[in-house]
Design a protein around this motif. Structure first.
Motif, PDB file in Angstrom:
ATOM      1  N   TRP A 209       7.726   3.695   0.955  1.00 38.59           N
ATOM      2  CA  TRP A 209       6.461   3.440   1.680  1.00 38.59           C
ATOM      3  C   TRP A 209       6.434   3.950   3.195  1.00 38.59           C
ATOM      4  O   TRP A 209       5.799   3.537   3.960  1.00 38.59           O
TER       5      TRP A 209
ATOM      6  N   THR B 146       2.090   5.170  -4.231  1.00 42.19           N
ATOM      7  CA  THR B 146       1.964   6.685  -3.900  1.00 42.19           C
ATOM      8  C   THR B 146       1.026   7.295  -5.038  1.00 42.19           C
ATOM      9  O   THR B 146       0.192   8.395  -4.758  1.00 42.19           O
TER      10      THR B 146
ATOM     11  N   ASN C 256      -6.762   7.887  -5.663  1.00 39.06           N
ATOM     12  CA  ASN C 256      -7.796   7.025  -5.058  1.00 39.06           C
ATOM     13  C   ASN C 256      -7.242   6.221  -3.691  1.00 39.06           C
ATOM     14  O   ASN C 256      -7.116   5.128  -3.707  1.00 39.06           O
ATOM     15  N   PRO C 257      -7.489   7.108  -2.545  1.00 42.47           N
ATOM     16  CA  PRO C 257      -6.944   6.579  -1.413  1.00 42.47           C
ATOM     17  C   PRO C 257      -7.789   5.379  -0.797  1.00 42.47           C
ATOM     18  O   PRO C 257      -7.235   4.516  -0.092  1.00 42.47           O
TER      19      PRO C 257
ATOM     20  N   VAL D 175      -6.378   2.214  -2.031  1.00 39.15           N
ATOM     21  CA  VAL D 175      -5.053   1.844  -1.461  1.00 39.15           C
ATOM     22  C   VAL D 175      -5.513   1.141  -0.274  1.00 39.15           C
ATOM     23  O   VAL D 175      -4.713   0.207   0.212  1.00 39.15           O
ATOM     24  N   ARG D 176      -6.340   1.556   0.702  1.00 35.90           N
ATOM     25  CA  ARG D 176      -6.902   0.779   1.916  1.00 35.90           C
ATOM     26  C   ARG D 176      -7.496  -0.346   1.666  1.00 35.90           C
ATOM     27  O   ARG D 176      -7.259  -1.194   2.542  1.00 35.90           O
TER      28      ARG D 176
ATOM     29  N   ALA E  10       0.659  -1.170  -0.042  1.00 36.94           N
ATOM     30  CA  ALA E  10      -0.088   0.029  -0.086  1.00 36.94           C
ATOM     31  C   ALA E  10       1.025   1.330  -0.010  1.00 36.94           C
ATOM     32  O   ALA E  10       0.492   2.347  -0.700  1.00 36.94           O
ATOM     33  N   GLY E  11       2.007   1.241   0.848  1.00 42.59           N
ATOM     34  CA  GLY E  11       2.902   2.600   0.662  1.00 42.59           C
ATOM     35  C   GLY E  11       3.614   2.714  -0.501  1.00 42.59           C
ATOM     36  O   GLY E  11       3.795   3.835  -0.742  1.00 42.59           O
TER      37      GLY E  11
ATOM     38  N   GLN F  38      -2.363   6.519  -4.248  1.00 46.54           N
ATOM     39  CA  GLN F  38      -2.799   7.319  -2.852  1.00 46.54           C
ATOM     40  C   GLN F  38      -3.423   8.590  -3.223  1.00 46.54           C
ATOM     41  O   GLN F  38      -4.192   9.027  -2.650  1.00 46.54           O
ATOM     42  N   ALA F  39      -2.579   9.142  -4.176  1.00 46.91           N
ATOM     43  CA  ALA F  39      -3.069  10.603  -4.596  1.00 46.91           C
ATOM     44  C   ALA F  39      -4.470  10.542  -5.265  1.00 46.91           C
ATOM     45  O   ALA F  39      -5.275  11.675  -5.261  1.00 46.91           O
TER      46      ALA F  39
END
Length: 144
Positions: free
Chosen positions: A143, A55, A61-62, A65-66, A51-52, A58-59
């Protein structure tokens, strides 16, 4: 396919397994619990790395990522189930049954829980230390 058990029969199975675990040598409990801690740490490290390292995702679609992190973390629990390793949390649930039924003493139950807790910590922290020493958790990784 396995035959379904009644709730009372399920508790009887838990009672037998927990009483047998309480009778095991503490060294065996420690080794199996160290393994359990290490396997849970593997799942956690895998989730952090996967997940880390996303990136860009994450920007944009956070939530995804979760979801990926949540899908990867259970790998540690799968390892625990496949190996029969020990976890403090499951021992908390199962050791109560033979203690309540007076098949094991309170001291024996607390010994199992104490060994499981300390050994899980040793396994998890030990694997995290190996990850740190190997550079997996160093500050220059994307990450961390």
């Amino acid at each position: 396919m396995a035959e379904a058990r009644s709730p009372a029969a399920t508790v009887d199975v838990i009672d037998e397994a927990a009483a047998a675990k309480s009778a095991q040598p503490r060294s065996r409990l420690a080794v199996m619990s160290i393994l359990g801690g290490m396997l849970i740490a593997v799942g956690a490290l895998l989730a952090v790395v996967v997940a880390g390292s996303a990136t860009g995702l994450q920007a944009t679609n956070p939530g995804l990522v979760r979801l990926v992190m949540g899908a990867v973390f259970p790998v540690g629990f799968i390892g625990v189930m496949l190996t029969g390793a020990g976890l403090f949390t499951s021992d908390c649930a199962t050791q109560m049954v033979p203690w309540y039924r007076r098949r094991v003493t309170g001291l024996a139950m607390l010994a199992v829980l104490g060994v499981a807790f300390l050994a899980n910590v040793v396994g998890a922290v030990g694997l995290a230390a190996l990850g740190w020493a190997g550079g997996l958790l160093s500050a220059d990784q994307e990450w961390t």
